[in-house]
Design a protein around this motif. Structure first.
Motif, PDB file in Angstrom:
ATOM      1  N   LYS A 156       7.914  -6.285  -4.105  1.00  0.00           N
ATOM      2  CA  LYS A 156       9.112  -5.859  -3.381  1.00  0.00           C
ATOM      3  C   LYS A 156       9.704  -4.568  -3.939  1.00  0.00           C
ATOM      4  O   LYS A 156       9.454  -4.198  -5.091  1.00  0.00           O
ATOM      5  N   CYS A 157      10.491  -3.926  -3.079  1.00  0.00           N
ATOM      6  CA  CYS A 157      11.188  -2.702  -3.462  1.00  0.00           C
ATOM      7  C   CYS A 157      12.463  -3.105  -4.200  1.00  0.00           C
ATOM      8  O   CYS A 157      13.243  -3.912  -3.690  1.00  0.00           O
ATOM      9  N   LEU A 158      12.668  -2.524  -5.370  1.00  0.00           N
ATOM     10  CA  LEU A 158      13.839  -2.887  -6.169  1.00  0.00           C
ATOM     11  C   LEU A 158      15.125  -2.222  -5.675  1.00  0.00           C
ATOM     12  O   LEU A 158      16.212  -2.558  -6.140  1.00  0.00           O
ATOM     13  N   ILE A 159      14.980  -1.259  -4.767  1.00  0.00           N
ATOM     14  CA  ILE A 159      16.191  -0.587  -4.234  1.00  0.00           C
ATOM     15  C   ILE A 159      16.169  -0.634  -2.705  1.00  0.00           C
ATOM     16  O   ILE A 159      16.490   0.353  -2.051  1.00  0.00           O
ATOM     17  N   TYR A 160      15.766  -1.776  -2.162  1.00  0.00           N
ATOM     18  CA  TYR A 160      15.520  -1.859  -0.711  1.00  0.00           C
ATOM     19  C   TYR A 160      16.660  -1.260   0.127  1.00  0.00           C
ATOM     20  O   TYR A 160      16.430  -0.473   1.037  1.00  0.00           O
ATOM     21  N   ASN A 167       0.818  -1.227   0.000  1.00  0.00           N
ATOM     22  CA  ASN A 167       0.000   0.000   0.000  1.00  0.00           C
ATOM     23  C   ASN A 167       0.848   1.271   0.000  1.00  0.00           C
ATOM     24  O   ASN A 167       0.540   2.235  -0.693  1.00  0.00           O
ATOM     25  N   CYS A 168       1.920   1.268   0.826  1.00  0.00           N
ATOM     26  CA  CYS A 168       2.710   2.508   0.937  1.00  0.00           C
ATOM     27  C   CYS A 168       3.500   2.801  -0.337  1.00  0.00           C
ATOM     28  O   CYS A 168       3.898   3.938  -0.582  1.00  0.00           O
ATOM     29  N   CYS A 169       3.731   1.772  -1.166  1.00  0.00           N
ATOM     30  CA  CYS A 169       4.513   1.969  -2.397  1.00  0.00           C
ATOM     31  C   CYS A 169       3.608   2.220  -3.602  1.00  0.00           C
ATOM     32  O   CYS A 169       4.096   2.505  -4.698  1.00  0.00           O
ATOM     33  N   THR A 170       2.296   2.084  -3.409  1.00  0.00           N
ATOM     34  CA  THR A 170       1.383   2.182  -4.559  1.00  0.00           C
ATOM     35  C   THR A 170       0.237   3.168  -4.337  1.00  0.00           C
ATOM     36  O   THR A 170      -0.609   3.316  -5.206  1.00  0.00           O
ATOM     37  N   ALA A 226      10.379  14.171  -5.090  1.00  0.00           N
ATOM     38  CA  ALA A 226       9.882  12.827  -4.762  1.00  0.00           C
ATOM     39  C   ALA A 226      10.230  11.847  -5.871  1.00  0.00           C
ATOM     40  O   ALA A 226      10.530  12.259  -7.000  1.00  0.00           O
ATOM     41  N   LEU A 227      10.175  10.560  -5.545  1.00  0.00           N
ATOM     42  CA  LEU A 227      10.390   9.545  -6.575  1.00  0.00           C
ATOM     43  C   LEU A 227       9.217   9.573  -7.548  1.00  0.00           C
ATOM     44  O   LEU A 227       8.073   9.797  -7.150  1.00  0.00           O
ATOM     45  N   MET A 228       9.511   9.350  -8.814  1.00  0.00           N
ATOM     46  CA  MET A 228       8.460   9.331  -9.843  1.00  0.00           C
ATOM     47  C   MET A 228       7.505   8.163  -9.602  1.00  0.00           C
ATOM     48  O   MET A 228       7.911   7.106  -9.104  1.00  0.00           O
ATOM     49  N   LEU A 245       3.179  10.861  -1.669  1.00  0.00           N
ATOM     50  CA  LEU A 245       4.409  11.253  -2.371  1.00  0.00           C
ATOM     51  C   LEU A 245       5.579  10.567  -1.670  1.00  0.00           C
ATOM     52  O   LEU A 245       5.655  10.591  -0.441  1.00  0.00           O
ATOM     53  N   VAL A 246       6.477   9.964  -2.436  1.00  0.00           N
ATOM     54  CA  VAL A 246       7.652   9.350  -1.825  1.00  0.00           C
ATOM     55  C   VAL A 246       8.754  10.420  -1.796  1.00  0.00           C
ATOM     56  O   VAL A 246       9.590  10.522  -2.692  1.00  0.00           O
ATOM     57  N   ASN A 247       8.712  11.234  -0.740  1.00  0.00           N
ATOM     58  CA  ASN A 247       9.658  12.352  -0.628  1.00  0.00           C
ATOM     59  C   ASN A 247      11.095  11.860  -0.550  1.00  0.00           C
ATOM     60  O   ASN A 247      11.359  10.821   0.058  1.00  0.00           O
ATOM     61  N   LEU A 259      18.769   0.908  -0.698  1.00  0.00           N
ATOM     62  CA  LEU A 259      18.999   2.329  -1.022  1.00  0.00           C
ATOM     63  C   LEU A 259      17.744   3.164  -0.831  1.00  0.00           C
ATOM     64  O   LEU A 259      17.709   4.340  -1.205  1.00  0.00           O
ATOM     65  N   ARG A 260      16.678   2.586  -0.292  1.00  0.00           N
ATOM     66  CA  ARG A 260      15.390   3.292  -0.252  1.00  0.00           C
ATOM     67  C   ARG A 260      15.491   4.577   0.586  1.00  0.00           C
ATOM     68  O   ARG A 260      16.295   4.647   1.525  1.00  0.00           O
ATOM     69  N   PRO A 261      14.652   5.572   0.248  1.00  0.00           N
ATOM     70  CA  PRO A 261      14.711   6.859   0.954  1.00  0.00           C
ATOM     71  C   PRO A 261      14.400   6.751   2.442  1.00  0.00           C
ATOM     72  O   PRO A 261      13.754   5.793   2.896  1.00  0.00           O
ATOM     73  N   ILE A 262      14.808   7.766   3.169  1.00  0.00           N
ATOM     74  CA  ILE A 262      14.629   7.773   4.624  1.00  0.00           C
ATOM     75  C   ILE A 262      13.142   7.676   5.015  1.00  0.00           C
ATOM     76  O   ILE A 262      12.802   7.052   6.004  1.00  0.00           O
ATOM     77  N   PHE A 263      12.266   8.254   4.201  1.00  0.00           N
ATOM     78  CA  PHE A 263      10.846   8.172   4.538  1.00  0.00           C
ATOM     79  C   PHE A 263      10.318   6.745   4.410  1.00  0.00           C
ATOM     80  O   PHE A 263       9.413   6.344   5.141  1.00  0.00           O
ATOM     81  N   CYS A 264      10.878   5.980   3.493  1.00  0.00           N
ATOM     82  CA  CYS A 264      10.467   4.577   3.366  1.00  0.00           C
ATOM     83  C   CYS A 264      11.032   3.784   4.544  1.00  0.00           C
ATOM     84  O   CYS A 264      10.357   2.905   5.092  1.00  0.00           O
ATOM     85  N   LYS A 265      12.277   4.123   4.945  1.00  0.00           N
ATOM     86  CA  LYS A 265      12.898   3.407   6.074  1.00  0.00           C
ATOM     87  C   LYS A 265      12.130   3.685   7.355  1.00  0.00           C
ATOM     88  O   LYS A 265      12.035   2.837   8.231  1.00  0.00           O
ATOM     89  N   LYS A 293       1.919   4.014  -8.580  1.00  0.00           N
ATOM     90  CA  LYS A 293       2.959   3.066  -8.129  1.00  0.00           C
ATOM     91  C   LYS A 293       4.337   3.724  -8.216  1.00  0.00           C
ATOM     92  O   LYS A 293       4.684   4.306  -9.241  1.00  0.00           O
ATOM     93  N   CYS A 294       5.109   3.579  -7.133  1.00  0.00           N
ATOM     94  CA  CYS A 294       6.483   4.108  -7.118  1.00  0.00           C
ATOM     95  C   CYS A 294       7.301   3.432  -8.224  1.00  0.00           C
ATOM     96  O   CYS A 294       7.134   2.230  -8.477  1.00  0.00           O
ATOM     97  N   CYS A 295       8.195   4.197  -8.847  1.00  0.00           N
ATOM     98  CA  CYS A 295       8.977   3.654  -9.975  1.00  0.00           C
ATOM     99  C   CYS A 295       9.881   2.495  -9.556  1.00  0.00           C
ATOM    100  O   CYS A 295      10.352   1.741 -10.404  1.00  0.00           O
ATOM    101  N   PHE A 296      10.098   2.322  -8.260  1.00  0.00           N
ATOM    102  CA  PHE A 296      10.967   1.224  -7.815  1.00  0.00           C
ATOM    103  C   PHE A 296      10.193   0.047  -7.209  1.00  0.00           C
ATOM    104  O   PHE A 296      10.799  -0.839  -6.630  1.00  0.00           O
ATOM    105  N   TYR A 297       8.882   0.052  -7.354  1.00  0.00           N
ATOM    106  CA  TYR A 297       8.115  -1.055  -6.765  1.00  0.00           C
ATOM    107  C   TYR A 297       7.848  -2.119  -7.827  1.00  0.00           C
ATOM    108  O   TYR A 297       7.318  -1.822  -8.900  1.00  0.00           O
ATOM    109  N   ASP A 298       8.221  -3.353  -7.501  1.00  0.00           N
ATOM    110  CA  ASP A 298       7.936  -4.480  -8.386  1.00  0.00           C
ATOM    111  C   ASP A 298       6.633  -5.121  -7.892  1.00  0.00           C
ATOM    112  O   ASP A 298       6.626  -5.823  -6.876  1.00  0.00           O
TER     113      ASP A 298
HETATM  114  S1  SF4 Z   1      11.501   3.315  -2.826  1.00  0.00           S
HETATM  115 FE1  SF4 Z   1      10.951   1.205  -2.409  1.00  0.00          FE
HETATM  116  S2  SF4 Z   1      10.063   1.252  -0.339  1.00  0.00           S
HETATM  117 FE2  SF4 Z   1      10.058   3.356  -1.107  1.00  0.00          FE
HETATM  118  S3  SF4 Z   1       8.033   3.656  -2.048  1.00  0.00           S
HETATM  119 FE3  SF4 Z   1       9.450   3.011  -3.667  1.00  0.00          FE
HETATM  120  S4  SF4 Z   1       9.239   0.793  -3.790  1.00  0.00           S
HETATM  121 FE4  SF4 Z   1       8.366   1.450  -1.830  1.00  0.00          FE
END
Ligand code: SF4
Ligand code: SF4
Length: 206
Positions: free
Chosen positions: A100-104, A16-19, A82-84, A24-26, A106-112, A90-95
């Motif tokens: 799963k997150c494709l850059i787990y 949910n948080c990635c889609t 923010a990430l595109m 916004l994924v700041n 390296l993910r941004p601090i807000f995702c961590k 859907k976040c550009c890095f979400y599979d």
């Molecule tokens: S960077 Fe990864 S954890 Fe953060 S929103 Fe995108 S897919 Fe999700």
């Protein structure tokens, strides 16, 4: 405020948080630095990953004070970095297929730090560890199934360490953006998104 000793969380990988269309994924400038280095991106590639979301309405000084990440001055107006996302949100890095997150790493601090948010308490010594207030974010309360009452309690020391790291990064990011905004005001540099990213590339080459 929830008692920080009673905060519960386990990620169910619902995505949910990635889609979420309205999330916004700041990113901070340190997130950008980490991602461009980690993925070995060039400037053109980075422009396809980091979006500059320009505010449609003007912001008051009270609005600006409330923001944990200050907006960046660009040629089109004040913008949030923010990430595109795709058209569905859907976040550009979400599979989505593998959930799963494709850059787990390296993910941004807000995702961590999700589903938590941290603020410094004003009534205590700011250097004290106990002065940090920890809560669930409003978005987490809206759509994160990982914080329900059946989830395990989160280790308090882990939370405090995460809070300290997050708050430090946010402070560093604020200083960085304030410096950029001052340079734009004094017309020392052109306020393009490309220039903003270019300056971060210069740091990555140091
Ligand atoms: S960077 Fe990864 S954890 Fe953060 S929103 Fe995108 S897919 Fe999700
Ligand atoms: S919304 Fe919560 S449970 Fe779902 S993927 Fe994000 S952190 Fe995990």
């Amino acid at each position: 405020m929830v008692n920080p000793n009673k905060l519960r969380f386990i990620c169910t990988r619902c995505g949910n948080c990635c889609t979420d269309r309205n999330t916004l994924v700041n990113v901070t400038y340190l997130d950008i630095l980490q991602i461009i280095k980690g993925l070995k991106l060039d400037l053109t590639e980075s422009l396809e990953i980091f979006g500059f979301n320009v505010f449609e309405n003007s912001l008051t000084s009270t609005d600006l004070k409330k923001m944990v990440i200050p907006p960046v001055k660009t040629e089109k107006g004040l913008a949030f970095l923010a990430l595109m996302k795709n058209d569905e949100g859907k976040c550009c890095f979400y599979d989505k297929a593998k959930k799963k997150c494709l850059i787990y790493e390296l993910r941004p601090i807000f995702c961590k730090s999700f589903p938590f948010t941290f603020t410094l308490s004003h009534d205590k010594d700011k250097s004290s560890r106990e002065s940090v207030e920890i809560r669930y974010t409003e978005k987490a309360k809206e759509y994160c199934p990982g914080i329900d009452n059946d989830s395990p309690l989160v280790d308090f020391n882990y939370l405090i360490d995460l809070a300290q790291t997050t708050l430090k990064e946010l402070r560093d990011n604020r200083s960085y953006i304030e410096l950029w905004n001052k340079e734009i005001k004094s017309k020392r540099i052109s306020p393009s998104a490309k220039n903003f990213l270019r300056k971060i590339f210069e740091i990555s080459e140091d």
